[in-house]
Design an enzyme around this catalytic site. Structure first.
Site, PDB file in Angstrom:
ATOM      1  N   THR A 185      -1.754  16.730   3.689  1.00 41.72           N
ATOM      2  CA  THR A 185      -2.867  15.841   4.038  1.00 41.72           C
ATOM      3  C   THR A 185      -3.998  16.725   4.552  1.00 41.72           C
ATOM      4  OG1 THR A 185      -2.124  15.606   6.299  1.00 41.72           O
ATOM      5  CG2 THR A 185      -1.303  13.998   4.741  1.00 41.72           C
ATOM      6  N   GLU A 330       1.007  10.295   2.176  1.00 42.11           N
ATOM      7  CA  GLU A 330       2.354  10.027   2.696  1.00 42.11           C
ATOM      8  C   GLU A 330       3.073   8.918   1.941  1.00 42.11           C
ATOM      9  OE1 GLU A 330      -0.394  10.453   4.325  1.00 42.11           O
ATOM     10  OE2 GLU A 330      -0.128  11.382   6.286  1.00 42.11           O
ATOM     11  N   LYS A 439     -15.195   1.103  20.186  1.00 39.24           N
ATOM     12  CA  LYS A 439     -14.744   0.179  21.234  1.00 39.24           C
ATOM     13  C   LYS A 439     -15.923  -0.214  22.102  1.00 39.24           C
ATOM     14  CE  LYS A 439     -10.179   2.166  21.031  1.00 39.24           C
ATOM     15  NZ  LYS A 439     -10.400   3.524  20.456  1.00 39.24           N
ATOM     16  N   TRP A 444     -13.253  -4.383  19.457  1.00 36.14           N
ATOM     17  CA  TRP A 444     -13.366  -3.354  18.426  1.00 36.14           C
ATOM     18  C   TRP A 444     -14.406  -3.734  17.380  1.00 36.14           C
ATOM     19  CZ3 TRP A 444      -7.708  -1.626  16.891  1.00 36.14           C
ATOM     20  CH2 TRP A 444      -7.110  -1.035  18.021  1.00 36.14           C
TER      21      TRP A 444
HETATM   22  P1  ADP Z   1      -6.659  12.323   4.084  1.00 32.32           P
HETATM   23  O1  ADP Z   1      -5.974  11.868   5.346  1.00 32.32           O
HETATM   24  O2  ADP Z   1      -6.685  13.749   3.932  1.00 32.32           O
HETATM   25  O3  ADP Z   1      -7.964  11.623   3.812  1.00 32.32           O
HETATM   26  P2  ADP Z   1      -5.310  10.658   2.137  1.00 32.32           P
HETATM   27  O4  ADP Z   1      -5.919  10.782   0.810  1.00 32.32           O
HETATM   28  O5  ADP Z   1      -3.859  10.540   2.216  1.00 32.32           O
HETATM   29  O6  ADP Z   1      -5.694  11.925   2.918  1.00 32.32           O
HETATM   30  O7  ADP Z   1      -6.042   9.495   2.869  1.00 32.32           O
HETATM   31  C1  ADP Z   1      -5.434   8.295   3.200  1.00 32.32           C
HETATM   32  C2  ADP Z   1      -6.399   7.484   4.003  1.00 32.32           C
HETATM   33  O8  ADP Z   1      -7.548   7.149   3.243  1.00 32.32           O
HETATM   34  C3  ADP Z   1      -5.850   6.153   4.434  1.00 32.32           C
HETATM   35  O9  ADP Z   1      -5.055   6.280   5.581  1.00 32.32           O
HETATM   36  C4  ADP Z   1      -7.128   5.366   4.690  1.00 32.32           C
HETATM   37  O10 ADP Z   1      -7.680   5.645   5.954  1.00 32.32           O
HETATM   38  C5  ADP Z   1      -8.062   5.905   3.647  1.00 32.32           C
HETATM   39  N1  ADP Z   1      -8.109   5.010   2.492  1.00 32.32           N
HETATM   40  C6  ADP Z   1      -7.479   5.141   1.321  1.00 32.32           C
HETATM   41  N2  ADP Z   1      -7.797   4.151   0.483  1.00 32.32           N
HETATM   42  C7  ADP Z   1      -8.658   3.350   1.141  1.00 32.32           C
HETATM   43  C8  ADP Z   1      -9.363   2.140   0.822  1.00 32.32           C
HETATM   44  N3  ADP Z   1      -9.265   1.567  -0.354  1.00 32.32           N
HETATM   45  N4  ADP Z   1     -10.149   1.608   1.776  1.00 32.32           N
HETATM   46  C9  ADP Z   1     -10.280   2.178   2.987  1.00 32.32           C
HETATM   47  N5  ADP Z   1      -9.664   3.315   3.329  1.00 32.32           N
HETATM   48  C10 ADP Z   1      -8.858   3.897   2.427  1.00 32.32           C
END
Ligand code: ADP
Length: 542
Positions: A185, A330, A439, A444
């Site tokens: 990640t 993940e 916040k 929120w």
């Molecule tokens: P990184 O943490 O490096 O960005 P990831 O690609 O695994 O790696 O990112 C996952 C995160 O991306 C999710 O936990 C979320 O916060 C965000 N995310 C993914 N898809 C969406 C979506 N359609 N809308 C909003 N947030 C998203």
């Protein structure tokens, strides 16, 4: 009593075997890194993957070895994945957009022994290699003709290397829970964390992903994954597409609007997948140069929240269905996708767009819930938001070397770090990442919601909202905007546009315009950098 069905381990080699047996001549089309289009098929991909596995074994690589790739989406990268998995080794995708120090850290953490690299990234790897003690050999994904001079250890041109094998090899067999792949990640805070996929999770994830309410891929689809294989397990597409026998079209290094448009039309793509920024580029290209998308049926959009105007443009101007999806590295990575259930089938116009703006519901194989800070499950009322937690057979149960153990609880729920609510029909909507939520006076405010509305303003190209400290309210939102080229919106214009679209107390206390908003290696807004940039900025209301 035990069931009397066969023990048929869910190994990824079975996926490419199936594609080659049942859909042998289905095309795999790529824009090559060298330039020209390249065409092959599943039978040839399998044959060359067998050669890779044969050579890897001959050179002493096998079960459990981490083999890195730093490559664009092409047929060669695809072959590497199957060759590596077929000998029991682990593909480890590297994101070339990370900082070199981060890449060196990741490669050392994973102890990569071998690297397959595209020509584009040779200079980067030449600088990195001396810092990665485990790295023994580098294979450059090109032919002899395009192979440059390099002093990298054991460097060889891929096509020359492949000539050393005849492909007379039988895939290795092992337990289906054996590691197949690795992806870190991006780690917006702290060091990156390694996610380790198994053969079983990869195969199950592909079966989950192809369903009609998920990616909806079949042998008659023509799939263009613009999302790189090095992002979040390539959204599983390198496995899902061969499993269904769909045609695979790959963009190589070119992901700008004109290049994507060319592939969509010339290769008659029916289904494609990428992050919102790619689609904003394509839509800008179409606005500037004209063009239609007659073959495109479905656009899968995820990675960050998809603005309403993108959904609206694809569906109501270009006639392609948008599938808004949410997932994480993940989770292999699919978590939810926004298909339309019968409960919402009669909606039209803005009401329909409001549903499509949610990230949808999970396919079979993903369980989800939203909890408060005391881990009490919150109601599915479409408004109460809390921490989003998930579990399933393709969801991580731990990180590599047991980092971040606090994110997994005793009942295997993984805390995603996202804040969301779920409506009575099961549609989930991300309101923020927990660390980005604003916040204000104990309540929120969703930064994502404001951002998505703000980019609907015709003069705003990109928007980000962060919380700044405030003497009375604890935190208040600041809206940071990038102007569209040639436009000059004012603070009052943008606030006027938000008026009536968000709750009064969500209204940003100030709007500032910048030339650029910082992004992560995955193209997401880097809120940590933005917060640093505006640390000390005093809101007019403070
Ligand atoms: P990184 O943490 O490096 O960005 P990831 O690609 O695994 O790696 O990112 C996952 C995160 O991306 C999710 O936990 C979320 O916060 C965000 N995310 C993914 N898809 C969406 C979506 N359609 N809308 C909003 N947030 C998203």
């Amino acid at each position: 009593m035990r069931g009397l069905m066969q023990d048929w381990p869910l190994l990824c080699s079975k996926v490419i075997d199936h594609a080659a047996n049942e859909h042998p001549l289905r095309e795999v089309v790529s824009r090559s890194v060298e330039g020209p289009m390249h065409r092959t098929n599943y039978r040839e991909v399998r044959q060359r993957a067998l050669k890779i596995a044969q050579l890897l074994e001959r050179e002493g690589y096998g079960l459990g070895d981490r083999i890195a790739t730093m490559a664009w989406n092409t047929w060669r990268h695809l072959e590497c994945w199957y060759g590596i998995m077929g000998v029991g080794a682990i593909y480890h995708t590297l994101n070339p957009r990370l900082f070199p120090e981060q890449l060196a850290w990741i490669m050392n953490d994973a102890e990569d022994k071998l690297l397959f690299v595209d020509l584009t990234f040779l200079p980067l790897i030449e600088a990195l290699a001396p810092k990665v003690a485990s790295l023994k050999k580098v294979i450059v994904l090109t032919d002899a003709e395009h192979m440059p001079e390099t002093k990298l250890p054991g460097a060889v041109a891929y096509e020359e290397w492949l000539k050393g094998a005849d492909g007379d090899f039988v895939w290795k067999e092992f337990d289906e829970n054996t590691a197949a792949g690795m992806c870190y990640t991006s780690g917006t805070t702290g060091n990156p964390k390694g996610v380790v996929y198994s053969h079983r999770s990869n195969v199950l994830h592909s079966m989950i992903a192809q369903a009609p309410d998920a990616m909806n891929i079949s042998s008659s689809s023509r799939m263009l994954p613009i999302v790189p294989l090095f992002h979040a397990n390539g959204w599983g597409i390198a496995l899902t597409t061969p499993m269904t026998g769909a045609t695979l079209v790959m963009p190589g290094p070119k992901m700008d609007g004109a290049s994507v448009y060319q592939l969509l039309t010339e290769e008659r793509v029916t289904c494609t997948a990428a992050v919102p920024t790619v689609w904003l580029m394509l839509l800008q290209h179409l606005e500037a140069h004209g063009g239609e998308l007659p073959d495109l049926e479905r656009v899968i959009i995820g990675g960050s929240a998809c603005p309403r105007r993108v959904i609206d443009a694809f569906q109501n101007r270009y006639g392609a269905q948008v599938v808004h999806a949410w997932g994480m590295t993940e989770m292999s990575p699919l978590g939810t996708l926004c298909a339309i259930k019968p409960e919402y089938a009669d909606l039209t116009g803005d009401e329909l767009l409001a549903v499509e703006e949610t990230q949808g519901f999970p396919p079979f194989g993903v369980e989800m819930k939203v909890t408060d800070d005391e881990n009490r499950t919150l109601p599915r009322d479409g408004k109460t938001f809390g921490r989003l937690k998930v579990r399933g057979p393709a969801v991580a149960k731990a990180y590599y070397k047991d980092q971040g153990a606090e994110l997994f609880d005793d009942e295997r729920w993984f805390d995603t770090g996202d804040v969301a609510h779920i409506d009575p029909h099961g549609y989930m909507k991300i309101t923020d990442r927990a660390k980005d939520v604003i916040k204000s006076g104990g309540e929120w405010i969703s930064s994502i919601e404001i951002e998505n509305i703000a980019v609907g303003h015709p003069d705003v190209a990109e928007a980000a909202v962060i919380g700044l400290s405030h003497p009375k309210w604890d935190e208040r939102p600041l809206l940071v905007c990038v102007r569209r080229e040639g436009r000059d919106p004012t603070k009052e214009d943008v606030l006027g546009y938000l008026d009536g679209k968000i709750a009064k107390w969500w209204m940003p206390d100030d709007v500032v315009f910048v030339d650029e908003i910082p992004h992560t290696a995955a193209g997401k807004i880097r809120k940590t950098a933005l917060r640093d940039e505006f640390r000390g900025y005093v809101l007019p209301t403070a």
